[in-house]
Design an enzyme around this catalytic site. Structure first.
Site, PDB file in Angstrom:
ATOM      1  CG  ASP A  32      67.661 -39.461 -35.614  1.00  0.00           C
ATOM      2  OD1 ASP A  32      68.088 -38.944 -34.707  1.00  0.00           O
ATOM      3  OD2 ASP A  32      68.753 -39.415 -36.616  1.00  0.00           O
ATOM      4  CE1 TYR A  62      61.031 -33.925 -39.176  1.00  0.00           C
ATOM      5  CE2 TYR A  62      61.987 -35.192 -41.121  1.00  0.00           C
ATOM      6  CZ  TYR A  62      62.084 -34.353 -39.886  1.00  0.00           C
ATOM      7  OH  TYR A  62      63.392 -33.675 -39.346  1.00  0.00           O
ATOM      8  NE  ARG A  85      78.232 -20.847 -28.110  1.00  0.00           N
ATOM      9  CZ  ARG A  85      77.329 -20.010 -28.043  1.00  0.00           C
ATOM     10  NH1 ARG A  85      77.498 -18.639 -28.476  1.00  0.00           N
ATOM     11  NH2 ARG A  85      76.282 -20.142 -27.492  1.00  0.00           N
ATOM     12  CG  ASN A 117      72.118 -26.900 -25.799  1.00  0.00           C
ATOM     13  OD1 ASN A 117      71.420 -25.816 -25.320  1.00  0.00           O
ATOM     14  ND2 ASN A 117      72.314 -27.940 -25.090  1.00  0.00           N
ATOM     15  CG  ASP A 120      68.540 -19.044 -24.217  1.00  0.00           C
ATOM     16  OD1 ASP A 120      67.407 -19.251 -23.745  1.00  0.00           O
ATOM     17  OD2 ASP A 120      69.555 -19.380 -23.895  1.00  0.00           O
ATOM     18  CB  SER A 140      64.488 -26.980 -22.382  1.00  0.00           C
ATOM     19  OG  SER A 140      65.613 -27.235 -23.059  1.00  0.00           O
ATOM     20  CG  ASP A 145      70.433 -23.999 -16.446  1.00  0.00           C
ATOM     21  OD1 ASP A 145      71.730 -24.256 -16.909  1.00  0.00           O
ATOM     22  OD2 ASP A 145      69.751 -24.533 -17.507  1.00  0.00           O
ATOM     23  CB  THR A 146      65.506 -23.827 -12.542  1.00  0.00           C
ATOM     24  OG1 THR A 146      65.605 -22.582 -13.194  1.00  0.00           O
ATOM     25  CG2 THR A 146      64.470 -23.904 -11.447  1.00  0.00           C
ATOM     26  NE  ARG A 148      72.706 -29.245 -14.535  1.00  0.00           N
ATOM     27  CZ  ARG A 148      72.917 -29.393 -15.914  1.00  0.00           C
ATOM     28  NH1 ARG A 148      73.057 -28.097 -16.213  1.00  0.00           N
ATOM     29  NH2 ARG A 148      73.103 -30.529 -16.583  1.00  0.00           N
ATOM     30  NE  ARG A 150      63.449 -24.284  -8.214  1.00  0.00           N
ATOM     31  CZ  ARG A 150      61.879 -24.205  -8.364  1.00  0.00           C
ATOM     32  NH1 ARG A 150      61.160 -25.002  -8.546  1.00  0.00           N
ATOM     33  NH2 ARG A 150      61.593 -23.145  -8.680  1.00  0.00           N
ATOM     34  CG  HIS A 165      59.624 -22.375  -4.056  1.00  0.00           C
ATOM     35  ND1 HIS A 165      59.059 -23.461  -4.757  1.00  0.00           N
ATOM     36  CD2 HIS A 165      59.468 -22.837  -2.691  1.00  0.00           C
ATOM     37  CE1 HIS A 165      58.470 -24.375  -4.005  1.00  0.00           C
ATOM     38  NE2 HIS A 165      58.534 -24.088  -2.687  1.00  0.00           N
ATOM     39  CG  HIS A 172      70.770 -23.888 -20.967  1.00  0.00           C
ATOM     40  ND1 HIS A 172      70.938 -24.265 -20.066  1.00  0.00           N
ATOM     41  CD2 HIS A 172      71.045 -24.873 -22.151  1.00  0.00           C
ATOM     42  CE1 HIS A 172      71.390 -25.521 -20.189  1.00  0.00           C
ATOM     43  NE2 HIS A 172      71.467 -26.007 -21.382  1.00  0.00           N
TER      44      HIS A 172
HETATM   45  P1  ADP Z   1      72.399 -34.551 -28.292  1.00  0.00           P
HETATM   46  O1  ADP Z   1      73.306 -35.049 -27.404  1.00  0.00           O
HETATM   47  O2  ADP Z   1      72.009 -32.999 -28.531  1.00  0.00           O
HETATM   48  O3  ADP Z   1      70.931 -35.232 -28.382  1.00  0.00           O
HETATM   49  P2  ADP Z   1      72.637 -36.384 -30.516  1.00  0.00           P
HETATM   50  O4  ADP Z   1      74.034 -36.158 -31.748  1.00  0.00           O
HETATM   51  O5  ADP Z   1      73.110 -37.365 -29.715  1.00  0.00           O
HETATM   52  O6  ADP Z   1      72.843 -34.856 -29.701  1.00  0.00           O
HETATM   53  O7  ADP Z   1      71.649 -36.212 -31.230  1.00  0.00           O
HETATM   54  C1  ADP Z   1      71.252 -35.321 -32.322  1.00  0.00           C
HETATM   55  C2  ADP Z   1      70.330 -36.170 -33.350  1.00  0.00           C
HETATM   56  O8  ADP Z   1      69.733 -35.329 -34.251  1.00  0.00           O
HETATM   57  C3  ADP Z   1      71.149 -37.247 -34.011  1.00  0.00           C
HETATM   58  O9  ADP Z   1      70.483 -38.500 -33.793  1.00  0.00           O
HETATM   59  C4  ADP Z   1      70.883 -36.827 -35.581  1.00  0.00           C
HETATM   60  O10 ADP Z   1      70.793 -38.095 -36.354  1.00  0.00           O
HETATM   61  C5  ADP Z   1      69.663 -36.070 -35.561  1.00  0.00           C
HETATM   62  N1  ADP Z   1      69.592 -35.203 -36.822  1.00  0.00           N
HETATM   63  C6  ADP Z   1      70.577 -34.428 -37.141  1.00  0.00           C
HETATM   64  N2  ADP Z   1      69.846 -33.716 -38.184  1.00  0.00           N
HETATM   65  C7  ADP Z   1      68.702 -34.057 -38.372  1.00  0.00           C
HETATM   66  C8  ADP Z   1      67.516 -33.815 -39.329  1.00  0.00           C
HETATM   67  N3  ADP Z   1      67.927 -33.058 -40.222  1.00  0.00           N
HETATM   68  N4  ADP Z   1      66.472 -34.322 -39.137  1.00  0.00           N
HETATM   69  C9  ADP Z   1      66.377 -35.318 -37.929  1.00  0.00           C
HETATM   70  N5  ADP Z   1      67.478 -35.669 -37.252  1.00  0.00           N
HETATM   71  C10 ADP Z   1      68.357 -35.049 -37.501  1.00  0.00           C
END
Ligand code: ADP
Length: 310
Positions: A32, A62, A85, A117, A120, A140, A145-146, A148, A150, A165, A172
């Protein structure tokens, strides 16, 4: 199997937890941009391991993704107040430019499983950035949704969801299409089983189930701010199907060369999942209304991809 998870937030950590409990991975690495969050989540999940299966759970940069067979992409940025959006999508696409490059510097020819999200469009972004073989980058999609769909049908009939099925197709999101006409219970058409059990699928029942599937995420987010357990379990199930080379059929998002005249669009259809990722697509039989709805869903997704230059 080594599984990397980029983004250790709500969805990424739930996927890690589900992978640890099911034993679908032998090694899990959480990455993260907040190293402290990745480390805390990894430790918390690792503490569940003595109650579950033998899985190594760690956090890292990484470079720790070296040797990963599958990398789940759950990183994302939240919507800013007043942000459109499309602007959010552009920001998430920009985040993915760095993320995908860093993942591919570490992992050689991994399977990339997109959960961010709108899944898609993010799948399309990832496929374009990664340039891997087509079946190795997928999202994913409507797997949840599938599930839910079912569950709600099963509840109405008093049966197990595993015996229902049927698939949710397309986006999504709001334009998704419930595949009622092809739904089966065991080998029998849904309507026939519903009649035998005295639980007819009336227009009201159908509308209630449709709403329950389509609006589930909104309702859960209202109550707890995010959805994570369902999708976490779904992601672990996909990884399991890859690890065992199952040939399992799941509704997943993949860049699809052509659907109902719409070219090059990422959306969910029933896909066959094995060790190499998505092996093939099973085009479902649909009625005229479902074809029209799926075409509209595909067009909407194609328009969004156009806006992003995909
Ligand atoms: P979700 O509910 O979709 O999991 P969150 O905000 O809880 O959303 O989690 C998204 C995560 O992605 C966060 O922990 C954020 O720190 C991480 N994140 C955002 N940008 C990057 C990035 N460039 N590299 C790695 N992690 C990232």
């Amino acid at each position: 199997m080594k599984v990397g998870i980029v983004g250790a937030g709500m969805v990424g950590s739930a996927a890690g937890y589900a992978l640890a409990l099911t034993g679908a991975a032998s090694r899990i690495v959480l990455v993260d941009r907040s190293e402290a969050l990745a480390l805390a989540q990894a430790q918390d999940i690792a503490h569940a391991v003595p109650f579950a299966s033998a899985v190594a759970v760690e956090a890292g940069g990484y470079e720790a993704l070296a040797g990963a067979d599958v990398v789940i992409l759950a990183a994302g940025v939240g919507q800013k107040p007043g942000e459109s959006r499309l602007a959010l999508l552009e920001r998430n696409a920009a985040v993915f430019e760095d993320v995908i490059a860093a993942v591919l510097r570490a992992a050689v020819d991994p399977i990339l499983l997109v959960a961010t999200n709108p899944v898609d469009v993010m799948t399309h972004v990832t496929a374009k950035l990664a340039g891997l073989a087509p079946g190795r980058v997928f999202g994913s999609g409507t797997i949840l949704d599938t599930a839910r769909f079912r569950s709600l049908v099963a509840h109405h009939l008093g049966l197990a969801p595993q015996s229902i099925h049927g698939y949710v197709l397309g986006e999504h999101g709001d334009s998704e299409v419930l595949g009622w006409s092809g739904a089966r219970v065991g080998s029998e058409p849904l309507a026939s089983v519903a009649a035998q059990l005295g639980c007819a699928i009336t227009a009201d029942v159908r509308a209630r189930i449709d709403d329950g599937v389509r609006r589930a995420a909104y309702r859960i987010i209202e109550g707890k701010g995010a959805t994570n357990y369902g999708i976490g379990a779904g992601l672990a199930r996909i990884v399991q199907a890859i690890g065992r080379d199952e040939g399992a059929v799941m509704s997943l998002s993949l860049v699809t060369p052509e659907l109902a005249g719409v070219q090059n669009v990422a959306l969910s259809l029933p896909r066959v999942v094995g060790a190499q990722g998505i092996r093939s697509t099973l085009m479902p039989t649909l009625d005229a209304d479902e074809i029209a709805a799926l075409t509209a869903s595909a067009r909407m997704l194609r328009d969004t991809s156009d806006a992003l230059g995909l």
